[in-house]
Design a protein around this motif. Structure first.
Motif, PDB file in Angstrom:
ATOM      1  N   HIS A   1      62.931  71.596  51.682  1.00  0.00           N
ATOM      2  CA  HIS A   1      64.306  72.103  51.822  1.00  0.00           C
ATOM      3  C   HIS A   1      64.280  73.482  52.511  1.00  0.00           C
ATOM      4  O   HIS A   1      65.275  73.935  53.003  1.00  0.00           O
TER       5      HIS A   1
ATOM      6  N   ALA B   1      66.716  77.199  49.248  1.00  0.00           N
ATOM      7  CA  ALA B   1      67.900  76.573  48.637  1.00  0.00           C
ATOM      8  C   ALA B   1      69.134  77.463  48.723  1.00  0.00           C
ATOM      9  O   ALA B   1      70.198  77.113  48.212  1.00  0.00           O
TER      10      ALA B   1
ATOM     11  N   LYS C   1      69.709  69.011  52.129  1.00  0.00           N
ATOM     12  CA  LYS C   1      69.736  68.640  50.705  1.00  0.00           C
ATOM     13  C   LYS C   1      70.251  67.206  50.545  1.00  0.00           C
ATOM     14  O   LYS C   1      69.710  66.427  49.752  1.00  0.00           O
TER      15      LYS C   1
ATOM     16  N   PHE D   1      66.581  74.385  42.304  1.00  0.00           N
ATOM     17  CA  PHE D   1      66.900  73.213  43.129  1.00  0.00           C
ATOM     18  C   PHE D   1      65.836  72.129  42.929  1.00  0.00           C
ATOM     19  O   PHE D   1      66.145  70.937  42.773  1.00  0.00           O
TER      20      PHE D   1
END
Ligand code: SAM
Ligand code: FES
Length: 346
Positions: free
Chosen positions: A162, A165, A184, A219
């Motif tokens: 990712h 986050a 995401k 996350f």
């Protein structure tokens, strides 16, 4: 107090934000040793001293994206571009299989030259040729349907870090056209389809704060991935971040330890980037709780061209030399490389 937080993390696999902050503000030799001891204990409970290998096939360094940190970003006109043919990719698998690899990771920039149906074709052939192997893809953001077609063709796992986050931080690392929300969403799509999913982030990426790292940890906890790859940010000379400092060994190892306690049975690599910032980086990663290494299976003549960051290691050796070297290194710290797909076990 910090030791109690580590004990709590080991039992409950999560901390409150302020507790994570306290932990990250207390990185020193003693807290690290305590954390690594707990992380190793956890890792040994789940995997004994086995280390899984993944054969990395870097099949294209063309990319339509322009991540500010990445050496193969589209604006880097000094990058010597290459693509591997289907036959060359299959040859890498053949060499890898004979060396004991049971997972192939097809990684590349986001390169529209390979249409989804061509990728489906490549995955299907690998799937039917190597029924005892896992196929991992790491080719960036795609639509739900594209991911599904690749899964149905035989891909088992997908790596998509990712990166950060936090929206504000994401915007400092990428041009406007790239959005964290889509990255995401891709991860949740991949999970829904049934892939074993890997995410992760760079440690010490430009402008990163401890608060950003805590958002990354939260996350990751929410996504509950099967794999988490973290490695230090390392500058590349032809990117806008050329003059930025690298992430540190100390913080990267500490975060590997934290991740091991958060996700006891996750597959966590000791990354090549970790091996690049310190000669014993990958061994230290394993001693901090990692249980995967990803040697390179790409043909030696293209290795130096897949340069995400400066001074990347293992760009001159044949795959056989790399695996022999790694086997010895890992043996020297009391662990062993195994011939196994190394699937996630819940
Ligand atoms: N294109 C795919 C994607 O976006 O996921 C896979 C390839 S991408 C180059 C793989 C990973 O390399 C990225 O997720 C990023 O975290 C890492 N990376 C890129 N540039 C880096 C750098 N300068 N230092 C450390 N890691 C880097
Ligand atoms: Fe696409 Fe790095 S910018 S792989």
């Amino acid at each position: 107090m910090v030791y109690q937080l580590i004990d709590k993390l080991m039992c409950e696999h999560i901390l409150e934000k302020d507790e994570f902050l306290m932990l990250l503000n207390s990185i020193n030799h003693d807290t690290s040793e305590y954390l690594f001891h707990k992380a190793r204990e956890t890792s040994k409970n789940h995997f004994d001293t086995d280390i899984y290998i993944r054969g990395l096939i870097e099949f294209t360094n063309y990319c339509k994206n322009d991540c500010f940190y990445c050496g193969i970003r589209k604006s880097n006109s000094s990058c010597d571009r290459y693509r591997l043919s289907k036959e060359e990719i299959l040859e890498c698998c053949k060499v890898g299989h004979s060396l004991g690899f049971r997972t192939f990771v097809l990684q590349g920039g986001e390169d529209p030259y390979y249409t989804n149906s061509e990728l489906v074709d490549i995955v299907s052939i690998i799937r039917s040729s190597y029924t005892d192997c896992a196929i991992t893809l790491s080719i960036g953001e795609k639509t739900y349907d594209e991911y599904k077609e690749l899964y149905e063709a035989g891909a088992d796992r997908y790596l998509l870090r990712h990166e950060t986050a936090t929206d504000e931080h994401y915007r400092k690392l990428h041009p406007k056209s790239q959005e964290l929300s889509n990255r995401k969403l891709c991860l949740y799509h991949l999970k829904e389809i049934g892939y074993q999913v890997g995410t992760g982030f760079m440690v010490g990426s430009p402008f990163q704060t401890n608060e950003n790292i805590i958002e990354d940890l939260l996350f990751i906890k929410d996504l509950d991935p099967e794999m988490v790859g973290i490695g230090p940010f390392i500058p590349h000379k032809d990117t806008p971040f050329a003059k930025m400092p690298s992430g540190t060994l100390e913080t990267t190892l500490f975060l590997i330890g934290i991740l091991r306690l958060m996700l006891p049975n996750a597959l966590i690599p000791a990354t090549t980037a970790l091996g690049t910032i310190h000669p014993k980086g990958r061994e230290l990663g394993i001693l901090a709780g990692a249980n995967v290494v990803m040697p390179n299976l790409s043909p030696v003549n293209v290795r130096k061209k897949y340069t995400l960051y400066d001074n990347k290691i293992c760009t001159g050796e044949e795959a056989a030399e790399c695996i022999t070297c790694l086997r010895n290194r890992i043996g020297s710290i009391g662990y062993q490389i195994v011939v196994d797909r190394g699937d996630y076990r819940s």
